[in-house]
Design an enzyme around this catalytic site. Structure first.
Site, short mmCIF file in Angstrom:
data_model
loop_
_atom_site.label_atom_id
_atom_site.label_comp_id
_atom_site.label_asym_id
_atom_site.label_seq_id
_atom_site.Cartn_x
_atom_site.Cartn_y
_atom_site.Cartn_z
N ARG A 91 72.85 44.66 65.15
CA ARG A 91 73.28 43.47 65.90
C ARG A 91 72.21 42.37 65.82
O ARG A 91 72.36 41.39 65.09
CB ARG A 91 73.57 43.87 67.36
CG ARG A 91 74.28 42.81 68.17
CD ARG A 91 73.41 41.69 68.70
NE ARG A 91 72.30 42.14 69.55
CZ ARG A 91 71.34 41.34 69.96
NH1 ARG A 91 71.31 40.07 69.63
NH2 ARG A 91 70.35 41.81 70.70
N ASP A 92 71.11 42.54 66.53
CA ASP A 92 70.06 41.50 66.52
C ASP A 92 69.54 41.33 65.10
O ASP A 92 69.29 40.22 64.62
CB ASP A 92 68.92 41.93 67.46
CG ASP A 92 68.04 40.79 67.92
OD1 ASP A 92 67.99 39.76 67.22
OD2 ASP A 92 67.40 40.92 68.97
N HIS B 63 61.92 44.24 74.99
CA HIS B 63 62.55 43.79 73.73
C HIS B 63 61.65 42.70 73.16
O HIS B 63 61.72 41.54 73.57
CB HIS B 63 63.94 43.27 74.11
CG HIS B 63 64.77 42.70 73.00
ND1 HIS B 63 65.91 43.31 72.52
CD2 HIS B 63 64.68 41.54 72.30
CE1 HIS B 63 66.47 42.56 71.58
NE2 HIS B 63 65.74 41.47 71.42
N HIS C 203 60.29 40.43 70.06
CA HIS C 203 60.30 39.90 68.70
C HIS C 203 58.84 39.76 68.28
O HIS C 203 57.95 39.58 69.12
CB HIS C 203 61.07 38.57 68.65
CG HIS C 203 62.56 38.80 68.74
ND1 HIS C 203 63.37 38.81 67.64
CD2 HIS C 203 63.36 39.08 69.81
CE1 HIS C 203 64.61 39.07 68.02
NE2 HIS C 203 64.63 39.24 69.34
N CYS D 285 67.25 35.11 66.58
CA CYS D 285 68.41 34.48 67.19
C CYS D 285 68.58 33.10 66.58
O CYS D 285 67.64 32.31 66.58
CB CYS D 285 68.21 34.39 68.70
SG CYS D 285 69.54 33.51 69.52
N ASN E 208 62.61 41.55 65.30
CA ASN E 208 62.13 42.43 66.37
C ASN E 208 60.99 43.29 65.83
O ASN E 208 60.82 43.41 64.63
CB ASN E 208 63.25 43.39 66.81
CG ASN E 208 64.40 42.66 67.45
OD1 ASN E 208 65.25 42.10 66.78
ND2 ASN E 208 64.43 42.66 68.76
P1 HMG Z 1 82.43 28.32 74.38
O1 HMG Z 1 82.80 27.44 73.23
O2 HMG Z 1 81.82 27.65 75.57
O3 HMG Z 1 83.69 29.20 74.82
O4 HMG Z 1 81.44 29.42 73.80
P2 HMG Z 1 85.04 28.81 75.53
O5 HMG Z 1 85.27 29.84 76.58
O6 HMG Z 1 85.03 27.36 75.94
O7 HMG Z 1 86.15 29.02 74.38
C1 HMG Z 1 86.26 28.17 73.25
C2 HMG Z 1 87.02 28.88 72.14
O8 HMG Z 1 86.28 30.03 71.71
C3 HMG Z 1 88.38 29.39 72.57
O9 HMG Z 1 89.22 29.37 71.42
C4 HMG Z 1 88.11 30.83 72.92
O10 HMG Z 1 89.24 31.66 72.81
C5 HMG Z 1 87.06 31.21 71.87
P3 HMG Z 1 90.35 28.23 71.25
O11 HMG Z 1 91.19 28.35 72.48
O12 HMG Z 1 89.61 26.93 71.19
O13 HMG Z 1 91.02 28.62 69.97
N1 HMG Z 1 86.21 32.28 72.36
C6 HMG Z 1 86.01 33.46 71.75
N2 HMG Z 1 86.48 33.96 70.59
C7 HMG Z 1 86.10 35.22 70.26
N3 HMG Z 1 85.27 35.97 71.03
C8 HMG Z 1 84.77 35.51 72.18
C9 HMG Z 1 85.14 34.19 72.57
N4 HMG Z 1 84.83 33.44 73.64
C10 HMG Z 1 85.48 32.29 73.50
N5 HMG Z 1 83.96 36.24 72.92
C11 HMG Z 1 80.32 31.56 73.93
C12 HMG Z 1 80.78 30.31 74.68
C13 HMG Z 1 79.41 32.34 74.85
C14 HMG Z 1 81.55 32.37 73.58
C15 HMG Z 1 79.56 31.13 72.64
O14 HMG Z 1 78.52 30.27 73.04
C16 HMG Z 1 78.98 32.30 71.90
O15 HMG Z 1 79.71 33.06 71.28
N6 HMG Z 1 77.64 32.50 71.93
C17 HMG Z 1 77.00 33.65 71.33
C18 HMG Z 1 75.63 33.36 70.88
C19 HMG Z 1 74.95 34.62 70.39
O16 HMG Z 1 75.60 35.60 70.06
N7 HMG Z 1 73.61 34.57 70.34
C20 HMG Z 1 72.82 35.68 69.88
C21 HMG Z 1 72.83 36.86 70.82
S1 HMG Z 1 71.69 36.71 72.17
C22 HMG Z 1 70.18 37.22 71.49
O17 HMG Z 1 70.05 37.41 70.31
C23 HMG Z 1 69.03 37.48 72.42
C24 HMG Z 1 68.75 38.99 72.63
O18 HMG Z 1 68.48 39.64 71.40
C25 HMG Z 1 67.53 39.16 73.57
C26 HMG Z 1 66.31 38.34 73.13
O19 HMG Z 1 65.82 38.54 72.00
O20 HMG Z 1 65.91 37.50 73.92
C27 HMG Z 1 69.95 39.68 73.29
MG MG Z 2 66.59 39.71 70.38
#
Ligand code: HMG
Ligand code: MG
Length: 299
Positions: A16-17, A208, A210, A241, A250
């Site tokens: 994933r990450d 966690h 990086h 990210c 990481n």
């Molecule tokens: P948004 O645009 O604000 O969502 O995104 P929305 O609720 O306004 O929906 C807009 C459209 O997206 C709609 O479709 C929804 O159906 C669709 P439309 O009606 O326009 O056709 N939609 C989705 N489709 C599929 N799956 C979903 C989903 N949700 C809405 N789940 C959202 C908000 C949070 C979804 C977006 O910003 C997003 O996906 N962000 C993810 C970012 C991400 O994955 N970042 C990396 C992970 S975090 C990380 O790496 C840190 C970590 O490792 C710890 C660390 O290192 O610190 C964990």
């Molecule tokens: Mg991370």
């Protein structure tokens, strides 16, 4: 050693990450084989994919196909990231056994990463928590930017503690403290962890790191001394990210296991098998492993 845990549970976040930041498409079958090699190496928690917006994280757009194709091993948990109820519905349809919600200790980072402020994201998690309970699915929580933010700089430990308390109240069985941009150093990491542990018991905290600035293993060692016994890592040092500019991978699982073995700490992981898994995914990505161990020629 008296002040260190006897056993550490490693949460492998490579699929994933590790992969979420990769530009080069990785075939679903390769991801599945990668995950199966990780479980064969003895890892018991393998974060498998994310049910986020596919256009935000295109590399993980095949989340359903990965979950469908995976041969799940008994005793292994395959958590997936979910940002909102839509993601949770997708995860449940894919029969995920565990989900992870994610927010941050920095407002700006959380906005960039999830298009929501911290409180708004915590609100989104309410319905995830309800569904998780209804379906008997465990829920883990992440807090990003616990030791610094790419947009806001320093982050107050009080903010991390506050968010940790709220994730705890939502029902997260474990909270992983993310040094998203590898800003931490051992003293700061330990102080942050010990402060948060006044709010959420140490047994329910994970770290966690990086490794952007080469501090990850030192930070982990300091946190082990403070009593943590769950550590996130990514084989071959993959990771980053896309919404945290300049963040690299990481801590590499191979390097972590090597350090833990040297300290006499049990992990249940076979280092040779882990090195094979690291070599496998590095070859698929057409690059050298980023772990130190993976670069040592093997006989
Ligand atoms: P948004 O645009 O604000 O969502 O995104 P929305 O609720 O306004 O929906 C807009 C459209 O997206 C709609 O479709 C929804 O159906 C669709 P439309 O009606 O326009 O056709 N939609 C989705 N489709 C599929 N799956 C979903 C989903 N949700 C809405 N789940 C959202 C908000 C949070 C979804 C977006 O910003 C997003 O996906 N962000 C993810 C970012 C991400 O994955 N970042 C990396 C992970 S975090 C990380 O790496 C840190 C970590 O490792 C710890 C660390 O290192 O610190 C964990
Ligand atoms: Mg991370």
């Amino acid at each position: 050693m008296a002040d260190l845990p006897g056993t550490v549970r490693i949460v492998e976040v490579g699929p994933r990450d590790g992969l979420q930041n990769e530009q080069k498409p990785v075939h679903t079958d390769v991801k599945i084989e990668f995950i199966e090699r990780l479980s064969a190496a003895g890892l018991t928690t393998i974060e498998t994919t994310s049910f986020v917006r596919p256009d935000w994280i295109p590399q993980l757009a095949d989340a359903e196909a990965v979950m469908r194709g995976l041969r799940r091993r008994r005793g292994v948990s395959y958590p997936v990231l979910v940002p909102n109820e839509k993601g949770m519905q997708r995860a449940l349809a894919a029969e995920a056994d565990e989900v992870a919600v994610f927010t941050a200790a920095s407002e700006t980072f959380n906005q960039k990463n999830t298009n929501a402020g911290i409180d708004e994201s915590l609100n989104r998690f309410q319905s995830i928590a309800t569904l998780a309970k209804e379906h008997g699915v465990r829920m883990r929580g992440y807090i990003s930017c616990v030791l610094g933010c790419p947009y806001e700089g320093d982050v107050a430990v009080a903010k991390v503690t506050d968010v940790a308390g709220k994730l705890d109240a939502l029902g997260c069985y474990e909270i992983s403290l993310g040094d998203t941009i590898g800003a931490g150093t051992p003293g700061a990491a330990r102080t942050m962890l010990e402060t948060v542990a006044h709010r959420v018991p140490m047994e329910r905290l994970a770290v966690h790191f990086h490794d952007t600035r080469g501090q990850a293993l030192a930070n982990i060692y300091a946190c082990l001394q403070a009593g943590v016994s769950v550590v996130d890592a990514s084989v071959s040092g993959l990771g980053g990210c896309p919404y945290a500019g300049g963040a690299t991978g990481n801590v590499a699982t191979e390097d972590l296991v090597y350090m833990l073995e040297g300290l006499g700490i049990e992990t249940g992981v076979s280092l040779p098998d882990l090195l094979d898994a690291g070599a496998f995914i590095s070859e698929a990505l057409e690059r050298q492993p980023a772990s130190k161990l993976g670069r040592i020629p093997r006989k």
